[in-house]
Design a protein around this motif. Structure first.
Motif, mmCIF file in Angstrom:
data_model
loop_
_atom_site.group_PDB
_atom_site.id
_atom_site.type_symbol
_atom_site.label_atom_id
_atom_site.label_comp_id
_atom_site.label_asym_id
_atom_site.label_seq_id
_atom_site.Cartn_x
_atom_site.Cartn_y
_atom_site.Cartn_z
ATOM 1 N N SER A 133 0.794 -1.220 0.000
ATOM 2 C CA SER A 133 0.000 0.000 0.000
ATOM 3 C C SER A 133 0.832 1.278 0.000
ATOM 4 N N THR A 134 2.142 1.159 -0.044
ATOM 5 C CA THR A 134 3.017 2.311 -0.245
ATOM 6 C C THR A 134 4.187 1.848 -1.114
ATOM 7 N N ASN A 135 5.122 2.754 -1.334
ATOM 8 C CA ASN A 135 6.325 2.413 -2.103
ATOM 9 C C ASN A 135 7.483 1.996 -1.213
ATOM 10 N N GLU A 136 7.175 1.356 -0.096
ATOM 11 C CA GLU A 136 8.239 0.880 0.784
ATOM 12 C C GLU A 136 8.940 -0.362 0.250
ATOM 13 N N GLY A 137 8.308 -1.067 -0.666
ATOM 14 C CA GLY A 137 8.912 -2.254 -1.244
ATOM 15 C C GLY A 137 9.435 -1.978 -2.637
ATOM 16 N N LEU A 138 10.467 -2.714 -3.014
ATOM 17 C CA LEU A 138 10.926 -2.682 -4.404
ATOM 18 C C LEU A 138 9.996 -3.479 -5.303
ATOM 19 N N ILE A 139 9.250 -4.378 -4.670
ATOM 20 C CA ILE A 139 8.285 -5.227 -5.375
ATOM 21 C C ILE A 139 6.904 -4.868 -4.853
ATOM 22 N N LEU A 140 5.971 -4.616 -5.745
ATOM 23 C CA LEU A 140 4.621 -4.198 -5.382
ATOM 24 C C LEU A 140 3.629 -5.278 -5.784
ATOM 25 N N ASN A 141 2.960 -5.844 -4.792
ATOM 26 C CA ASN A 141 1.959 -6.888 -5.050
ATOM 27 C C ASN A 141 2.516 -8.007 -5.926
ATOM 28 N N GLY A 142 3.741 -8.389 -5.638
ATOM 29 C CA GLY A 142 4.361 -9.522 -6.314
ATOM 30 C C GLY A 142 5.088 -9.200 -7.597
ATOM 31 N N ALA A 143 4.989 -7.962 -8.103
ATOM 32 C CA ALA A 143 5.605 -7.606 -9.386
ATOM 33 C C ALA A 143 6.733 -6.595 -9.172
ATOM 34 N N THR A 144 7.803 -6.739 -9.947
ATOM 35 C CA THR A 144 8.893 -5.763 -9.876
ATOM 36 C C THR A 144 8.402 -4.409 -10.372
ATOM 37 N N THR A 145 8.910 -3.353 -9.759
ATOM 38 C CA THR A 145 8.548 -1.984 -10.095
ATOM 39 C C THR A 145 9.680 -1.333 -10.873
ATOM 40 N N TRP A 203 22.884 0.361 -20.534
ATOM 41 C CA TRP A 203 21.810 -0.450 -19.970
ATOM 42 C C TRP A 203 20.713 0.527 -19.545
ATOM 43 N N VAL A 204 19.548 0.414 -20.164
ATOM 44 C CA VAL A 204 18.525 1.449 -20.048
ATOM 45 C C VAL A 204 17.296 0.939 -19.304
ATOM 46 N N THR A 205 16.848 1.747 -18.330
ATOM 47 C CA THR A 205 15.536 1.549 -17.718
ATOM 48 C C THR A 205 14.667 2.742 -18.100
ATOM 49 N N SER A 206 13.527 2.445 -18.717
ATOM 50 C CA SER A 206 12.612 3.473 -19.203
ATOM 51 C C SER A 206 11.187 3.003 -18.950
ATOM 52 N N ALA A 207 10.227 3.731 -19.492
ATOM 53 C CA ALA A 207 8.835 3.310 -19.354
ATOM 54 C C ALA A 207 8.602 1.955 -19.995
ATOM 55 N N SER A 208 9.399 1.623 -21.015
ATOM 56 C CA SER A 208 9.198 0.376 -21.745
ATOM 57 C C SER A 208 10.288 -0.668 -21.531
ATOM 58 N N ASP A 209 11.444 -0.269 -20.991
ATOM 59 C CA ASP A 209 12.565 -1.194 -20.813
ATOM 60 C C ASP A 209 12.922 -1.359 -19.342
ATOM 61 N N ASP A 210 13.299 -2.568 -18.982
ATOM 62 C CA ASP A 210 13.775 -2.874 -17.636
ATOM 63 C C ASP A 210 15.233 -3.298 -17.723
ATOM 64 N N LEU A 211 16.123 -2.363 -17.535
ATOM 65 C CA LEU A 211 17.562 -2.603 -17.582
ATOM 66 C C LEU A 211 17.930 -3.390 -18.836
ATOM 67 N N THR A 217 13.184 10.786 -19.330
ATOM 68 C CA THR A 217 12.723 10.040 -18.159
ATOM 69 C C THR A 217 13.291 8.620 -18.164
ATOM 70 N N THR A 218 14.589 8.550 -18.095
ATOM 71 C CA THR A 218 15.287 7.269 -18.128
ATOM 72 C C THR A 218 16.459 7.272 -17.163
ATOM 73 N N VAL A 219 16.919 6.076 -16.838
ATOM 74 C CA VAL A 219 18.198 5.875 -16.157
ATOM 75 C C VAL A 219 19.021 4.954 -17.039
ATOM 76 N N THR A 220 20.233 5.404 -17.381
ATOM 77 C CA THR A 220 21.108 4.642 -18.263
ATOM 78 C C THR A 220 22.449 4.419 -17.586
ATOM 79 N N THR A 221 22.900 3.183 -17.547
ATOM 80 C CA THR A 221 24.209 2.849 -17.010
ATOM 81 C C THR A 221 25.114 2.427 -18.158
ATOM 82 N N PHE A 222 26.199 3.180 -18.345
ATOM 83 C CA PHE A 222 27.188 2.860 -19.372
ATOM 84 C C PHE A 222 28.299 2.032 -18.725
ATOM 85 N N VAL A 223 28.603 0.882 -19.297
ATOM 86 C CA VAL A 223 29.598 -0.027 -18.725
ATOM 87 C C VAL A 223 30.620 -0.390 -19.790
#
Length: 614
Positions: A495-507, A578-586, A606-612
């Motif tokens: 019921s809040t964003n205290e978990g990384l997983i919400l109702n069993g699904a990754t966020t 490595w991109v996390t966006s509205a449509s991509d998960d890492l 509105t993305t987070v990108t990790t260059f490795v």
């Protein structure tokens, strides 16, 4: 500060056995507890970087001008009320505060934008904030208000104040190029982690998600709770520790929420109350016995122990910003300095020695000042301020308020009695730089943070905007606070964003957190970033195992392309985004070529990108 959800179910759970998340927790996988929020209460310019086992060269910018995100606590002091009331904070007005070289006078950054500061032919001393955490790293001039000098202004970079008094260049004239400088190390990373107290029992699949460094988050630190009886605080802890270790966790630390009621001034484990001095010795013995109990039940050695979770917070009922009644204990700065001298040596004398983590304040702000955060959502209330220091904090003098770091440092025996400066990041949701008036640096571990009720990002949500906000929290802690470790609260909640997983699904916050945790491994070193970083972009860089890792956060809706130079060492031939966006998960993208030490970073909105690269 962590506060519990005011639901009928939660009240029943609290009455049944106590509940806290860093103050409050939940024995069910779907409930919540809270803390957190953005407030314009400011931060000092900082200096230097911490390496494991010692201090690095002090490299901070001009002191005393405040963090542009939050509007100003002067380095070595606290704001005095200030005039930042014009700065709109998410959830309420920024609290303001007078900076050392000028007054923060408002703006529209999160928590207010510092626009003041005396200047001599250029930027204000310490840098001019131009939009808070979303501009040029963490504000123009580098994270934490950047080192604009008397001859120019640095508008990018990730150090807490830039280098010297004029950015990285002689005479205060900055380079306009964004540069990752491999020859300028900052802190060494000890890792990332999660709390398992009051959690659901881990399954092998969930443990893989959390601890596997190849397919999951790759977390290496686990934080557990001790009850007032000296045993595990929730029944899942022993089994979950073993499960976590089997799947990759390596470092285990402990904390506690309250002594027995008979030892406290309020005769209750709940709602604050202070540990009575006559029980310091007895309670310290109980704490010192906990690592052996952990070993007996799990076969695992406890690496570190905090003698109190959230020394600055008392649960306080159901009205905003309070959110429940559950185990909490208060210490003034003076009280905690006295207690740490009793319990610290006992933990360090164990075989193997246990590192002492202190003071674990709920608000990072309380580590270095008596000021408290503002403002909750939707009511715009200040935080509860259980020691009644006030807004501004004129009621507390000496160390009868918070200001735990200075209270500990003022007593050499107390300062020597702990190893790691522990803190949380609730309420303001920003880090505080290490102050210049405390030259003896210790490693910094942020041991609990999440999206909690009454404060921004409380949720429940799983969208990319929340993921980007959480990435900003981590970035701010690593660059402004120069944290060596950063821990999330729960693995799941409903019921809040205290978990990384919400109702069993990754966020999306799971995946943007993974942009840091999977690639920045224990032992990696953060390196300095300089230059004019594009608006709405945050940038941080790390090296280790022969790899270069650059985490780029684009908080804006528009895409942006810019060049990044790699200097001070050997650049990799290419970098994989490595991109996390509205449509991509890492999601891994096509490698980007590095030519003559320069590559083009292309960041979608509105993305987070990790260059490795290696």
């Amino acid at each position: 500060m962590t506060q519990c959800n005011p639901s009928t179910l939660l009240v029943a759970l609290l009455l049944a056995g106590g509940l806290a998340t860093g103050g409050c927790g939940d024995p069910s996988p779907t409930d919540t507890s809270t803390a957190g929020g953005i407030a314009g209460t400011g931060g000092a310019d900082a200096a230097g970087g911490t390496a494991v086992g010692g201090s690095m060269t002090n490299a901070g910018g001009a002191g005393g001008t405040g963090d542009p995100l939050t509007g100003g606590i002067a380095s070595g002091g606290v704001p005095t009320g200030g005039s930042n009331a014009g700065g709109s904070a998410t959830g309420g007005a920024a609290m303001g505060g007078v900076a050392a070289a000028g007054t923060a006078t408002g703006g529209d950054g999160t928590g207010g934008m510092a626009t003041g500061g005396g200047s001599t032919g250029g930027a204000a001393t310490g840098g001019v904030g131009t939009g808070g955490d979303s501009v040029g790293g963490d504000g123009a001039g580098g994270d934490g208000a950047g080192g604009g000098g008397t001859g120019g202004m640095v508008t990018g970079g990730d150090g807490p104040g830039g280098i010297g008094t004029g950015g990285d260049t002689t005479g205060g004239v900055p380079s306009t190029d964004v540069t990752v400088d491999l020859a300028q190390p900052r802190q060494t990373m000890d890792g990332f982690g999660i709390n398992i107290t009051w959690g659901t029992s881990l399954t092998p699949d969930r443990a893989e998600q959390l601890f596997n460094p190849d397919t999951g988050l790759g977390l290496n630190i686990v934080r557990i709770g001790m009850g007032d009886n000296g045993d595990q605080l929730s029944n899942n802890i022993w089994g979950d520790m073993q499960m976590a270790q089997e799947h990759g966790a390596e470092v285990f630390i402990g904390t506690l929420w309250s002594p027995p009621a008979r030892m406290k001034t309020n005769n209750s484990v709940n709602d604050g109350g202070h540990l009575r001095p006559e029980y310091y010795e007895e309670w310290a013995e109980t704490i010192a016995a906990f690592p052996a109990r952990v070993k007996q039940n799990t076969g695992i050695d406890l690496y570190g122990m905090s003698p109190q979770n959230e020394t600055d917070f008392a649960s306080c009922g159901m009205s905003e910003p309070c959110n429940g009644s559950y185990p909490t204990t208060l210490y003034t700065g003076a009280e905690y300095a006295a207690f740490i001298k009793v319990v610290g040596p006992k933990l360090r004398a164990l075989n193997p020695p246990v590192k002492v983590i202190s003071p674990e304040a709920s608000e990072w702000l309380h580590v270095w000042s008596n000021e408290s955060a503002c403002c909750s959502e939707p009511g715009g209330q200040p935080s509860s301020d259980p020691l009644d220091c006030g807004f501004p904090a004129t009621n507390c003098t000496g160390f009868d308020g918070y200001d735990y770091g200075h209270a500990l440092y003022a007593d050499p025996e107390a300062w020597a009695a702990f190893d790691i400066l522990g803190t949380h990041q609730y309420d303001t949701q920003v880090a505080e730089p290490w102050p210049e008036d405390v030259p003896d640096r210790k490693p910094v571990w942020q041991t609990e943070m999440s999206g909690v009720k009454w404060w921004p990002e409380q949720g429940p949500s799983s969208h990319i905007e929340n993921g980007v906000a959480i990435a900003r929290w981590v970035h701010n802690a690593l660059t402004v606070g120069e944290a060596n470790a950063w821990l999330w609260w729960w693995e799941q909640a409903g019921s809040t964003n205290e978990g990384l997983i919400l109702n069993g699904a990754t966020t999306k916050r799971f995946w943007t957190f993974c942009n840091f945790t999977r690639f920045i491994r224990p032992g990696y070193t953060r390196v300095h970033v300089t230059g004019e970083i594009p608006q709405d972009v945050l940038l941080a860089a790390f090296t280790g195992d022969g790899k270069l890792v650059i985490v780029a956060i684009n908080e804006g809706a528009a895409s942006v392309d810019f060049s990044i130079a790699i200097a001070g060492g050997t650049a990799p031939g290419s970098l994989t985004p490595w991109v996390t966006s509205a449509s991509d998960d890492l999601a891994a993208q096509a490698a980007v070529t590095v030519s003559d030490g320069v590559f083009t970073a292309s960041l979608a909105g509105t993305t987070v990108t990790t260059f490795v690269g290696q």
